[in-house]
Design an enzyme around this catalytic site. Structure first.
Site, mmCIF file in Angstrom:
data_model
loop_
_atom_site.group_PDB
_atom_site.id
_atom_site.type_symbol
_atom_site.label_atom_id
_atom_site.label_comp_id
_atom_site.label_asym_id
_atom_site.label_seq_id
_atom_site.Cartn_x
_atom_site.Cartn_y
_atom_site.Cartn_z
ATOM 1 N N SER A 1 -9.150 -125.591 8.517
ATOM 2 C CA SER A 1 -8.427 -124.449 9.064
ATOM 3 C C SER A 1 -8.854 -124.104 10.484
ATOM 4 O O SER A 1 -8.040 -123.633 11.279
ATOM 5 C CB SER A 1 -8.628 -123.222 8.157
ATOM 6 O OG SER A 1 -8.102 -123.467 6.870
ATOM 7 N N HIS B 1 -11.275 -119.544 10.146
ATOM 8 C CA HIS B 1 -9.907 -119.355 10.631
ATOM 9 C C HIS B 1 -9.905 -118.560 11.933
ATOM 10 O O HIS B 1 -9.184 -118.904 12.885
ATOM 11 C CB HIS B 1 -9.071 -118.602 9.586
ATOM 12 C CG HIS B 1 -8.939 -119.300 8.267
ATOM 13 N ND1 HIS B 1 -9.999 -119.456 7.395
ATOM 14 C CD2 HIS B 1 -7.853 -119.863 7.663
ATOM 15 C CE1 HIS B 1 -9.586 -120.091 6.323
ATOM 16 N NE2 HIS B 1 -8.284 -120.358 6.453
#
Length: 406
Positions: A280, A345
């Site tokens: 991610s 993220h």
């Protein structure tokens, strides 16, 4: 004497009429080199400035294009004419012409085109007919990623599929292969992270094993389950492959790896007891950079349904991020080790909105000439160094209670 080669007449060089534009321009360049060693002036005063050797006048440049322009690709002819009209000082650098013919551009070349008063003539790239499947794909990618028509035409003319967009495809294939391997080994495809053997792999980042430096990058090949892999893989292919086709593996790889490293380091600083898995960080760096580039060049981006598609990309990012947050705070299957962190993220997003935007905004330009690139790169380097020292000293100074090693 070979046909089409320049010859000397009365101490000056003459260029044959039937030569190609590249040969004619090369002859002009050779004239300038001769001037540096002789006192003979074979060109008119307005075509040569002895204080700026390497330049010809825009009038002479237009004469060359009028004589030999039919032999050029029409897209490059339009760009050359825009270059001539964009130089207010009345001179054209010979090297700019060479750069164009060899598919290279400089910052001064781009500024001359963008500042020119002349609009590119001819039909737009979207209106061209009779294109093959591969050409239509290249045209589609150009409209997906580039905001200026001159850049789209330039890319359409110069892209050759050699090399192909191999980097993102190779990373995706490796992630799928690793996932399937551990899927069979752990005998589960959904929520693999709930298996007691999941974190025993040499790939994921674990706070107790942070001295193993490869884990700050290798964690991207492990995913918590098929739902995690599917969302990351979809965004990685749909955004990463077109970006790599336009900007190349080196630049996209730089953004991707910086996002991956920033993700794991951010976790080690802010969520010190949690492991990290999944790609991610790199995916969010690419997607965030692309979305920011679309917003910043909204009027120039001509991709279809851009508002709807941007909304869908944000929905996919939000769903994947929400899943990661839920999993982080869900009771772990094997306490006291918590579930993987979601902070990677956010690290990827920050890289995409800084380094990534600079890379995507400077298509075909040298990044080392962009001051903003060096500013963000220095900030990123400073963050990496601070995070490294944090990992070396902070855990013991703060007496952090880490989960046992897997």
């Amino acid at each position: 004497m070979e046909k089409g080669s320049p010859r000397m007449t009365g101490g000056t060089r003459e260029t044959p009429v039937n030569s190609s534009p590249a040969v004619a321009a090369n002859a002009e360049g050779e004239e300038i080199e001769v001037l540096e060693s002789t006192d003979v002036l074979p060109v008119a005063p307005e075509d040569y400035d002895p204080e700026n050797s390497g330049f010809i006048s825009t009038e002479r440049f237009r004469d060359l294009l009028a004589t030999h322009g039919s032999e050029l690709d029409p897209h490059k002819l339009e760009v050359l004419l825009a270059l001539a009209d964009g130089n207010a000082d009345g001179k054209i650098c010979y090297q700019d012409f060479v750069n164009l013919m060899s598919n290279k551009r400089s910052n001064s070349f781009r500024r001359a085109i963008l500042q020119g008063s002349r609009q590119l003539k001819g039909c737009s790239l979207r209106d061209e007919v009779g294109l093959g499947l591969s050409q239509r794909l290249v045209r589609h990618v150009a409209y997906e990623t580039l905001p200026r028509e001159v850049d789209r035409k330039w890319y359409f003319d110069s892209y050759t599929y050699c090399p192909p967009p191999w980097l993102i495809l190779a990373i995706t294939i490796a992630e799928v292969a690793v996932f399937m391997y551990y899927g069979f080994q752990l005998d589960r495809l959904v929520l693999q992270v709930s298996s007691p053997s999941f974190l025993k792999s040499p790939l994921p980042y674990h706070p107790q094993l942070r001295a193993q430096s490869w884990r700050y990058l290798s964690y991207i090949f492990m995913h918590t389950g098929i739902e995690h892999l599917s969302l990351n893989m979809a965004m990685q292919l749909l955004v990463g492959v077109p970006l790599e086709m336009v900007h190349g593996a080196l630049r996209i790889g730089l953004v991707y790896v910086c996002g991956v490293l920033a993700g794991s380091l951010a976790v080690s600083v802010t969520d010190m007891t949690a492991p990290v898995v999944g790609s991610s960080g790199g995916v969010y760096a690419l997607v965030s950079a692309h979305l920011a580039n679309v917003v910043m060049n909204w009027s120039g981006m001509k991709c279809q349904f851009k508002l709807f598609r941007m909304a869908m990309a944000l929905v996919c990012m939000s769903v994947e991020f929400g899943r990661a947050v839920w999993l982080r705070f869900y009771p772990p299957a094997f306490p006291p080790c918590p579930n993987p962190s979601f902070v990677a993220h956010l690290g990827g997003v920050l890289v995409g909105l800084t380094l990534g935007v600079v890379v995507l905004q400077n298509y075909e330009q040298r990044l080392q000439e962009q001051s903003l690139f060096w500013i963000f790169f220095c900030v990123y380097t400073l963050f990496v160094l601070c995070a490294v020292f944090w990992n070396i000293f902070a855990y013991s100074l703060l007496d952090v209670r880490l989960p046992p090693p897997p």
